[in-house]
Write a protein that holds these residues in place. Structure first.
Motif, short mmCIF file in Angstrom:
data_model
loop_
_atom_site.label_atom_id
_atom_site.label_comp_id
_atom_site.label_asym_id
_atom_site.label_seq_id
_atom_site.Cartn_x
_atom_site.Cartn_y
_atom_site.Cartn_z
N UNK A 132 -7.94 -8.91 -5.32
CA UNK A 132 -8.08 -7.54 -4.85
C UNK A 132 -7.46 -7.35 -3.47
N UNK A 133 -7.49 -8.40 -2.64
CA UNK A 133 -6.89 -8.29 -1.31
C UNK A 133 -5.38 -8.11 -1.41
N UNK A 134 -4.71 -8.91 -2.26
CA UNK A 134 -3.26 -8.74 -2.35
C UNK A 134 -2.91 -7.41 -3.00
N UNK A 135 -3.74 -6.96 -3.93
CA UNK A 135 -3.51 -5.64 -4.52
C UNK A 135 -3.62 -4.55 -3.45
N UNK A 136 -4.61 -4.69 -2.57
CA UNK A 136 -4.80 -3.68 -1.53
C UNK A 136 -3.66 -3.70 -0.52
N UNK A 137 -3.25 -4.90 -0.09
CA UNK A 137 -2.16 -5.00 0.89
C UNK A 137 -0.91 -4.31 0.36
N UNK A 138 -0.54 -4.65 -0.86
CA UNK A 138 0.69 -4.10 -1.44
C UNK A 138 0.55 -2.61 -1.71
N UNK A 139 -0.58 -2.21 -2.29
CA UNK A 139 -0.73 -0.80 -2.68
C UNK A 139 -0.82 0.12 -1.46
N UNK A 140 -1.42 -0.36 -0.37
CA UNK A 140 -1.48 0.47 0.83
C UNK A 140 -0.09 0.71 1.40
N UNK A 141 0.79 -0.28 1.27
CA UNK A 141 2.18 -0.07 1.70
C UNK A 141 2.84 0.96 0.79
N UNK A 142 2.57 0.89 -0.51
CA UNK A 142 3.12 1.89 -1.42
C UNK A 142 2.65 3.29 -1.05
N UNK A 143 1.43 3.40 -0.54
CA UNK A 143 0.86 4.71 -0.22
C UNK A 143 1.32 5.25 1.13
N UNK A 144 1.48 4.37 2.13
CA UNK A 144 1.71 4.86 3.49
C UNK A 144 2.94 4.28 4.16
N UNK A 145 3.64 3.32 3.53
CA UNK A 145 4.77 2.67 4.17
C UNK A 145 6.03 3.53 4.19
N UNK A 146 7.01 3.06 4.95
CA UNK A 146 8.32 3.71 4.96
C UNK A 146 9.06 3.35 3.67
N UNK A 147 10.20 3.99 3.48
CA UNK A 147 11.00 3.71 2.28
C UNK A 147 11.37 2.24 2.19
N UNK A 148 11.76 1.64 3.32
CA UNK A 148 12.16 0.23 3.32
C UNK A 148 10.94 -0.68 3.14
N UNK A 149 9.84 -0.34 3.76
CA UNK A 149 8.64 -1.16 3.63
C UNK A 149 8.16 -1.21 2.18
#
Length: 325
Positions: A132-149
């Motif tokens: 769940x931690x790796x899912x959260x790390x990756x998914x939060x970037x999908x939600x709030x990261x820049x295009x490159x992130x």
């Protein structure tokens, strides 16, 4: 007066030829889990120990979660920043195939496991701390990261984080066990190889438009993210494999694939591990040509594996010296 409200996609006017070549490769590779005779592996399955069976189930539960994220959120997050309409078409294909991947694990479960076992696997998957931690790390970037992130998160997921799970079926394949289960995994790996190199290539186009200061800041962020994910992945690997005694071999495999993810993004490898350090049985599982279960429609992956594997790093790397590979 311009009367254009919406432009039709024109595949005869390409802005980036990589879009067309990737589309052709992905459509050539199209497959479905229903074509693979998984029940032929039941004899092998019955001979595994209870611990091995449990580990296989948990491994595939974790892989299901990661492919679910990719199909539901990952590709969607990247699509908003597509550089060309043809890239959007390629991403549509990738998104659908991520759903095929996620479904494929359920086909494996329904063949090998009871309903009670399947329920237990998904309960574990949906509550495991490290998963769940790796899912959260990756998914939060999908939600709030820049295009490159977002692209970095996608490549790290597909070229690195999947491989703690892929190790198990590849190990059994290298030992001539569960070949049809492994056939599905090799088909998935073949897809992910193209997804990772293509999205990494698109990342590099944007990265090369940044100033030197912005590039350095981006690289620092990427390596920091990789370390965070690797530390968590070490704990996940220990939980899965300590009882089998495979942990250190799986960590080597992870580091090897983390380096491949970095190279997909145009960066130098971080870890000293190379293919020569990986368990040769597992590397043999990756490289072994596989049976073609449906000759006329060429669904098996053996007939295309070589040409796809040749495209892993160099085809899409931009501005990275070849001797760094």
């Amino acid at each position: 007066m311009n009367n254009t409200y919406y432009e039709a996609i024109n595949w005869n006017a390409l802005e980036d030829v990589i879009d067309k070549s990737t589309w052709e490769k992905l459509t050539e590779q199209f497959w479905l889990d229903t074509r693979i005779p998984l029940s032929n592996d039941l004899d092998d399955w019955r001979k595994l120990s209870d611990l091995e069976k449990k580990t296989v189930g948990l491994v595939f539960g974790g892989l299901t979660l990661l492919d679910t994220i990719q199909s539901e959120n990952g590709v969607e997050a990247i699509r908003y920043d597509a550089r060309t309409p043809h890239e959007e078409a390629v991403l549509n294909n990738i998104q659908f195939m991520e759903s095929v991947h996620a479904k494929s694990y359920s086909s494996i479960f329904s063949t090998l496991n009871t309903k009670a076992e399947i329920d237990e696997i998904f309960a574990w998957t949906n509550t495991n701390e490290y998963l769940q931690k790796k899912a959260k790390i990756v998914n939060e970037i999908y939600k709030t990261g820049t295009a490159l992130e977002k692209k970095v998160a996608s490549v790290f997921l597909e070229t690195f984080l999947f491989y703690s799970g892929f190790y198990t079926p590849l190990y059994y394949l290298g030992n001539n066990k569960l070949p049809n289960v492994a056939e599905i995994i090799k088909l998935i790996i073949r897809d992910e190889s193209v997804h990772g190199t293509y999205i990494g290539y698109k990342f590099q186009l944007g990265f090369n438009e940044l100033s030197q200061e912005e590039q350095e800041k981006m690289e620092d962020w990427m390596y920091t993210l990789l370390y965070e994910l690797y530390e968590n992945e070490e704990k996940y690997t220990e939980l899965l494999y300590d009882d089998l005694g495979w942990t250190e071999e799986v960590k080597t495999f992870l580091r090897y694939n983390a380096n491949k993810a970095l190279m997909n993004l145009g960066l130098n490898p971080l870890f000293p591990d190379t293919a020569n350090d990986v368990n040769p049985i597992v590397m043999n599982g990756i490289s072994t040509g596989t049976s073609n279960h449906d000759f006329f429609s060429q669904v098996g992956n053996g007939y295309l594996l070589g040409s796809v594997e040749a495209m892993k790093e160099d085809d899409y790397l931009i501005g990275v010296p070849k001797d760094t590979h």
